[in-house]
Design a protein around this motif. Sequence first.
Motif, PDB file in Angstrom:
ATOM      1  N   ALA A 129       0.809  -1.409   0.110  1.00 31.78           N
ATOM      2  CA  ALA A 129      -0.187  -0.144   0.056  1.00 31.78           C
ATOM      3  C   ALA A 129       0.825   1.152   0.009  1.00 31.78           C
ATOM      4  CB  ALA A 129      -0.907   0.079   1.335  1.00 31.78           C
ATOM      5  N   ARG A 130       0.569   2.156  -0.875  1.00 31.52           N
ATOM      6  CA  ARG A 130       0.942   3.500  -0.871  1.00 31.52           C
ATOM      7  C   ARG A 130      -0.133   4.457  -0.122  1.00 31.52           C
ATOM      8  NH1 ARG A 130       5.834   4.108  -4.336  1.00 31.52           N
ATOM      9  NH2 ARG A 130       6.147   2.024  -5.260  1.00 31.52           N
ATOM     10  N   VAL A 131      -0.341   4.482   1.110  1.00 30.29           N
ATOM     11  CA  VAL A 131      -1.363   5.226   1.749  1.00 30.29           C
ATOM     12  C   VAL A 131      -0.641   5.540   3.087  1.00 30.29           C
ATOM     13  CG1 VAL A 131      -3.444   4.689   2.876  1.00 30.29           C
ATOM     14  CG2 VAL A 131      -3.124   3.615   0.914  1.00 30.29           C
ATOM     15  N   PRO A 185      -7.466  11.700  -1.352  1.00 29.80           N
ATOM     16  CA  PRO A 185      -6.215  10.634  -1.936  1.00 29.80           C
ATOM     17  C   PRO A 185      -6.773   9.337  -2.045  1.00 29.80           C
ATOM     18  CG  PRO A 185      -5.282  11.536   0.108  1.00 29.80           C
ATOM     19  CD  PRO A 185      -6.682  12.221  -0.216  1.00 29.80           C
ATOM     20  N   LEU A 186      -7.335   8.761  -1.092  1.00 32.16           N
ATOM     21  CA  LEU A 186      -8.075   7.439  -0.771  1.00 32.16           C
ATOM     22  C   LEU A 186      -9.063   7.421  -2.034  1.00 32.16           C
ATOM     23  CD1 LEU A 186      -8.470   6.861   2.948  1.00 32.16           C
ATOM     24  CD2 LEU A 186      -6.943   5.927   1.129  1.00 32.16           C
ATOM     25  N   ASP A 224      -9.240   9.249  -4.981  1.00 28.50           N
ATOM     26  CA  ASP A 224      -8.139   9.557  -6.413  1.00 28.50           C
ATOM     27  C   ASP A 224      -7.466   8.105  -6.490  1.00 28.50           C
ATOM     28  OD1 ASP A 224      -9.166  11.953  -6.476  1.00 28.50           O
ATOM     29  OD2 ASP A 224      -7.065  12.765  -5.672  1.00 28.50           O
ATOM     30  N   ALA A 225      -7.212   7.293  -5.325  1.00 25.26           N
ATOM     31  CA  ALA A 225      -6.432   5.794  -5.886  1.00 25.26           C
ATOM     32  C   ALA A 225      -7.766   4.889  -5.914  1.00 25.26           C
ATOM     33  CB  ALA A 225      -5.837   5.557  -4.509  1.00 25.26           C
ATOM     34  N   LEU A 273      -9.691   3.728  -3.713  1.00 21.80           N
ATOM     35  CA  LEU A 273      -9.923   2.937  -2.551  1.00 21.80           C
ATOM     36  C   LEU A 273     -11.290   3.016  -1.574  1.00 21.80           C
ATOM     37  CD1 LEU A 273      -6.005   3.177  -1.530  1.00 21.80           C
ATOM     38  CD2 LEU A 273      -7.510   1.267  -2.768  1.00 21.80           C
TER      39      LEU A 273
END
Length: 160
Positions: free
Chosen positions: A42-44, A83-84, A86-87, A89
């Motif tokens: 994950a890149r979170v 961002p979540l 946009d990803a 998720l």
Amino acid sequence: MVRGGRGPVSDPHDELLLAIQRLGRLMGSRQVSSRLAEAAGARVSQQGVQILRVLLRHGEQPVAGLAAAAQMDISAVSRQLHPLEDAGLVRRGTAADDGRVALVSLTPAGRRLAERIREVGVQHLRDSLRDWSAADTRHLARLMSRLVDDLQQTEVPTPE
């Protein structure tokens, strides 16, 4: 353990408080969160991981409920949701019975990632407790849950 040069501390409550503080720092550490997220692919952000965990555990949530469950400010949750989203998720929708209430849920990709993060965390715990018996592990889980419940229900004393 020595405190203030007065010899060993024998108060078990003081020892427990220290252990809880150490655990809190460890579990709240950005470094630990980053390693778990990285191991899960994950890149979170740390806060993003927390949001994914809450949604996996509790399902669709209004933003305010998500903030409370994640122990974050509503504004911090709102910032992390962008961002979540946009990803791919999480997704936001509105409550059927009240269009003013924004609901947040995991997408299928978000669910898979949250499950991987959970699996990595559980495996890390299993590895850490590999020398513990199943009974000891269950006993610790019960005691920790009881401790959290008692701490939440007990008023903090005011100085006299």
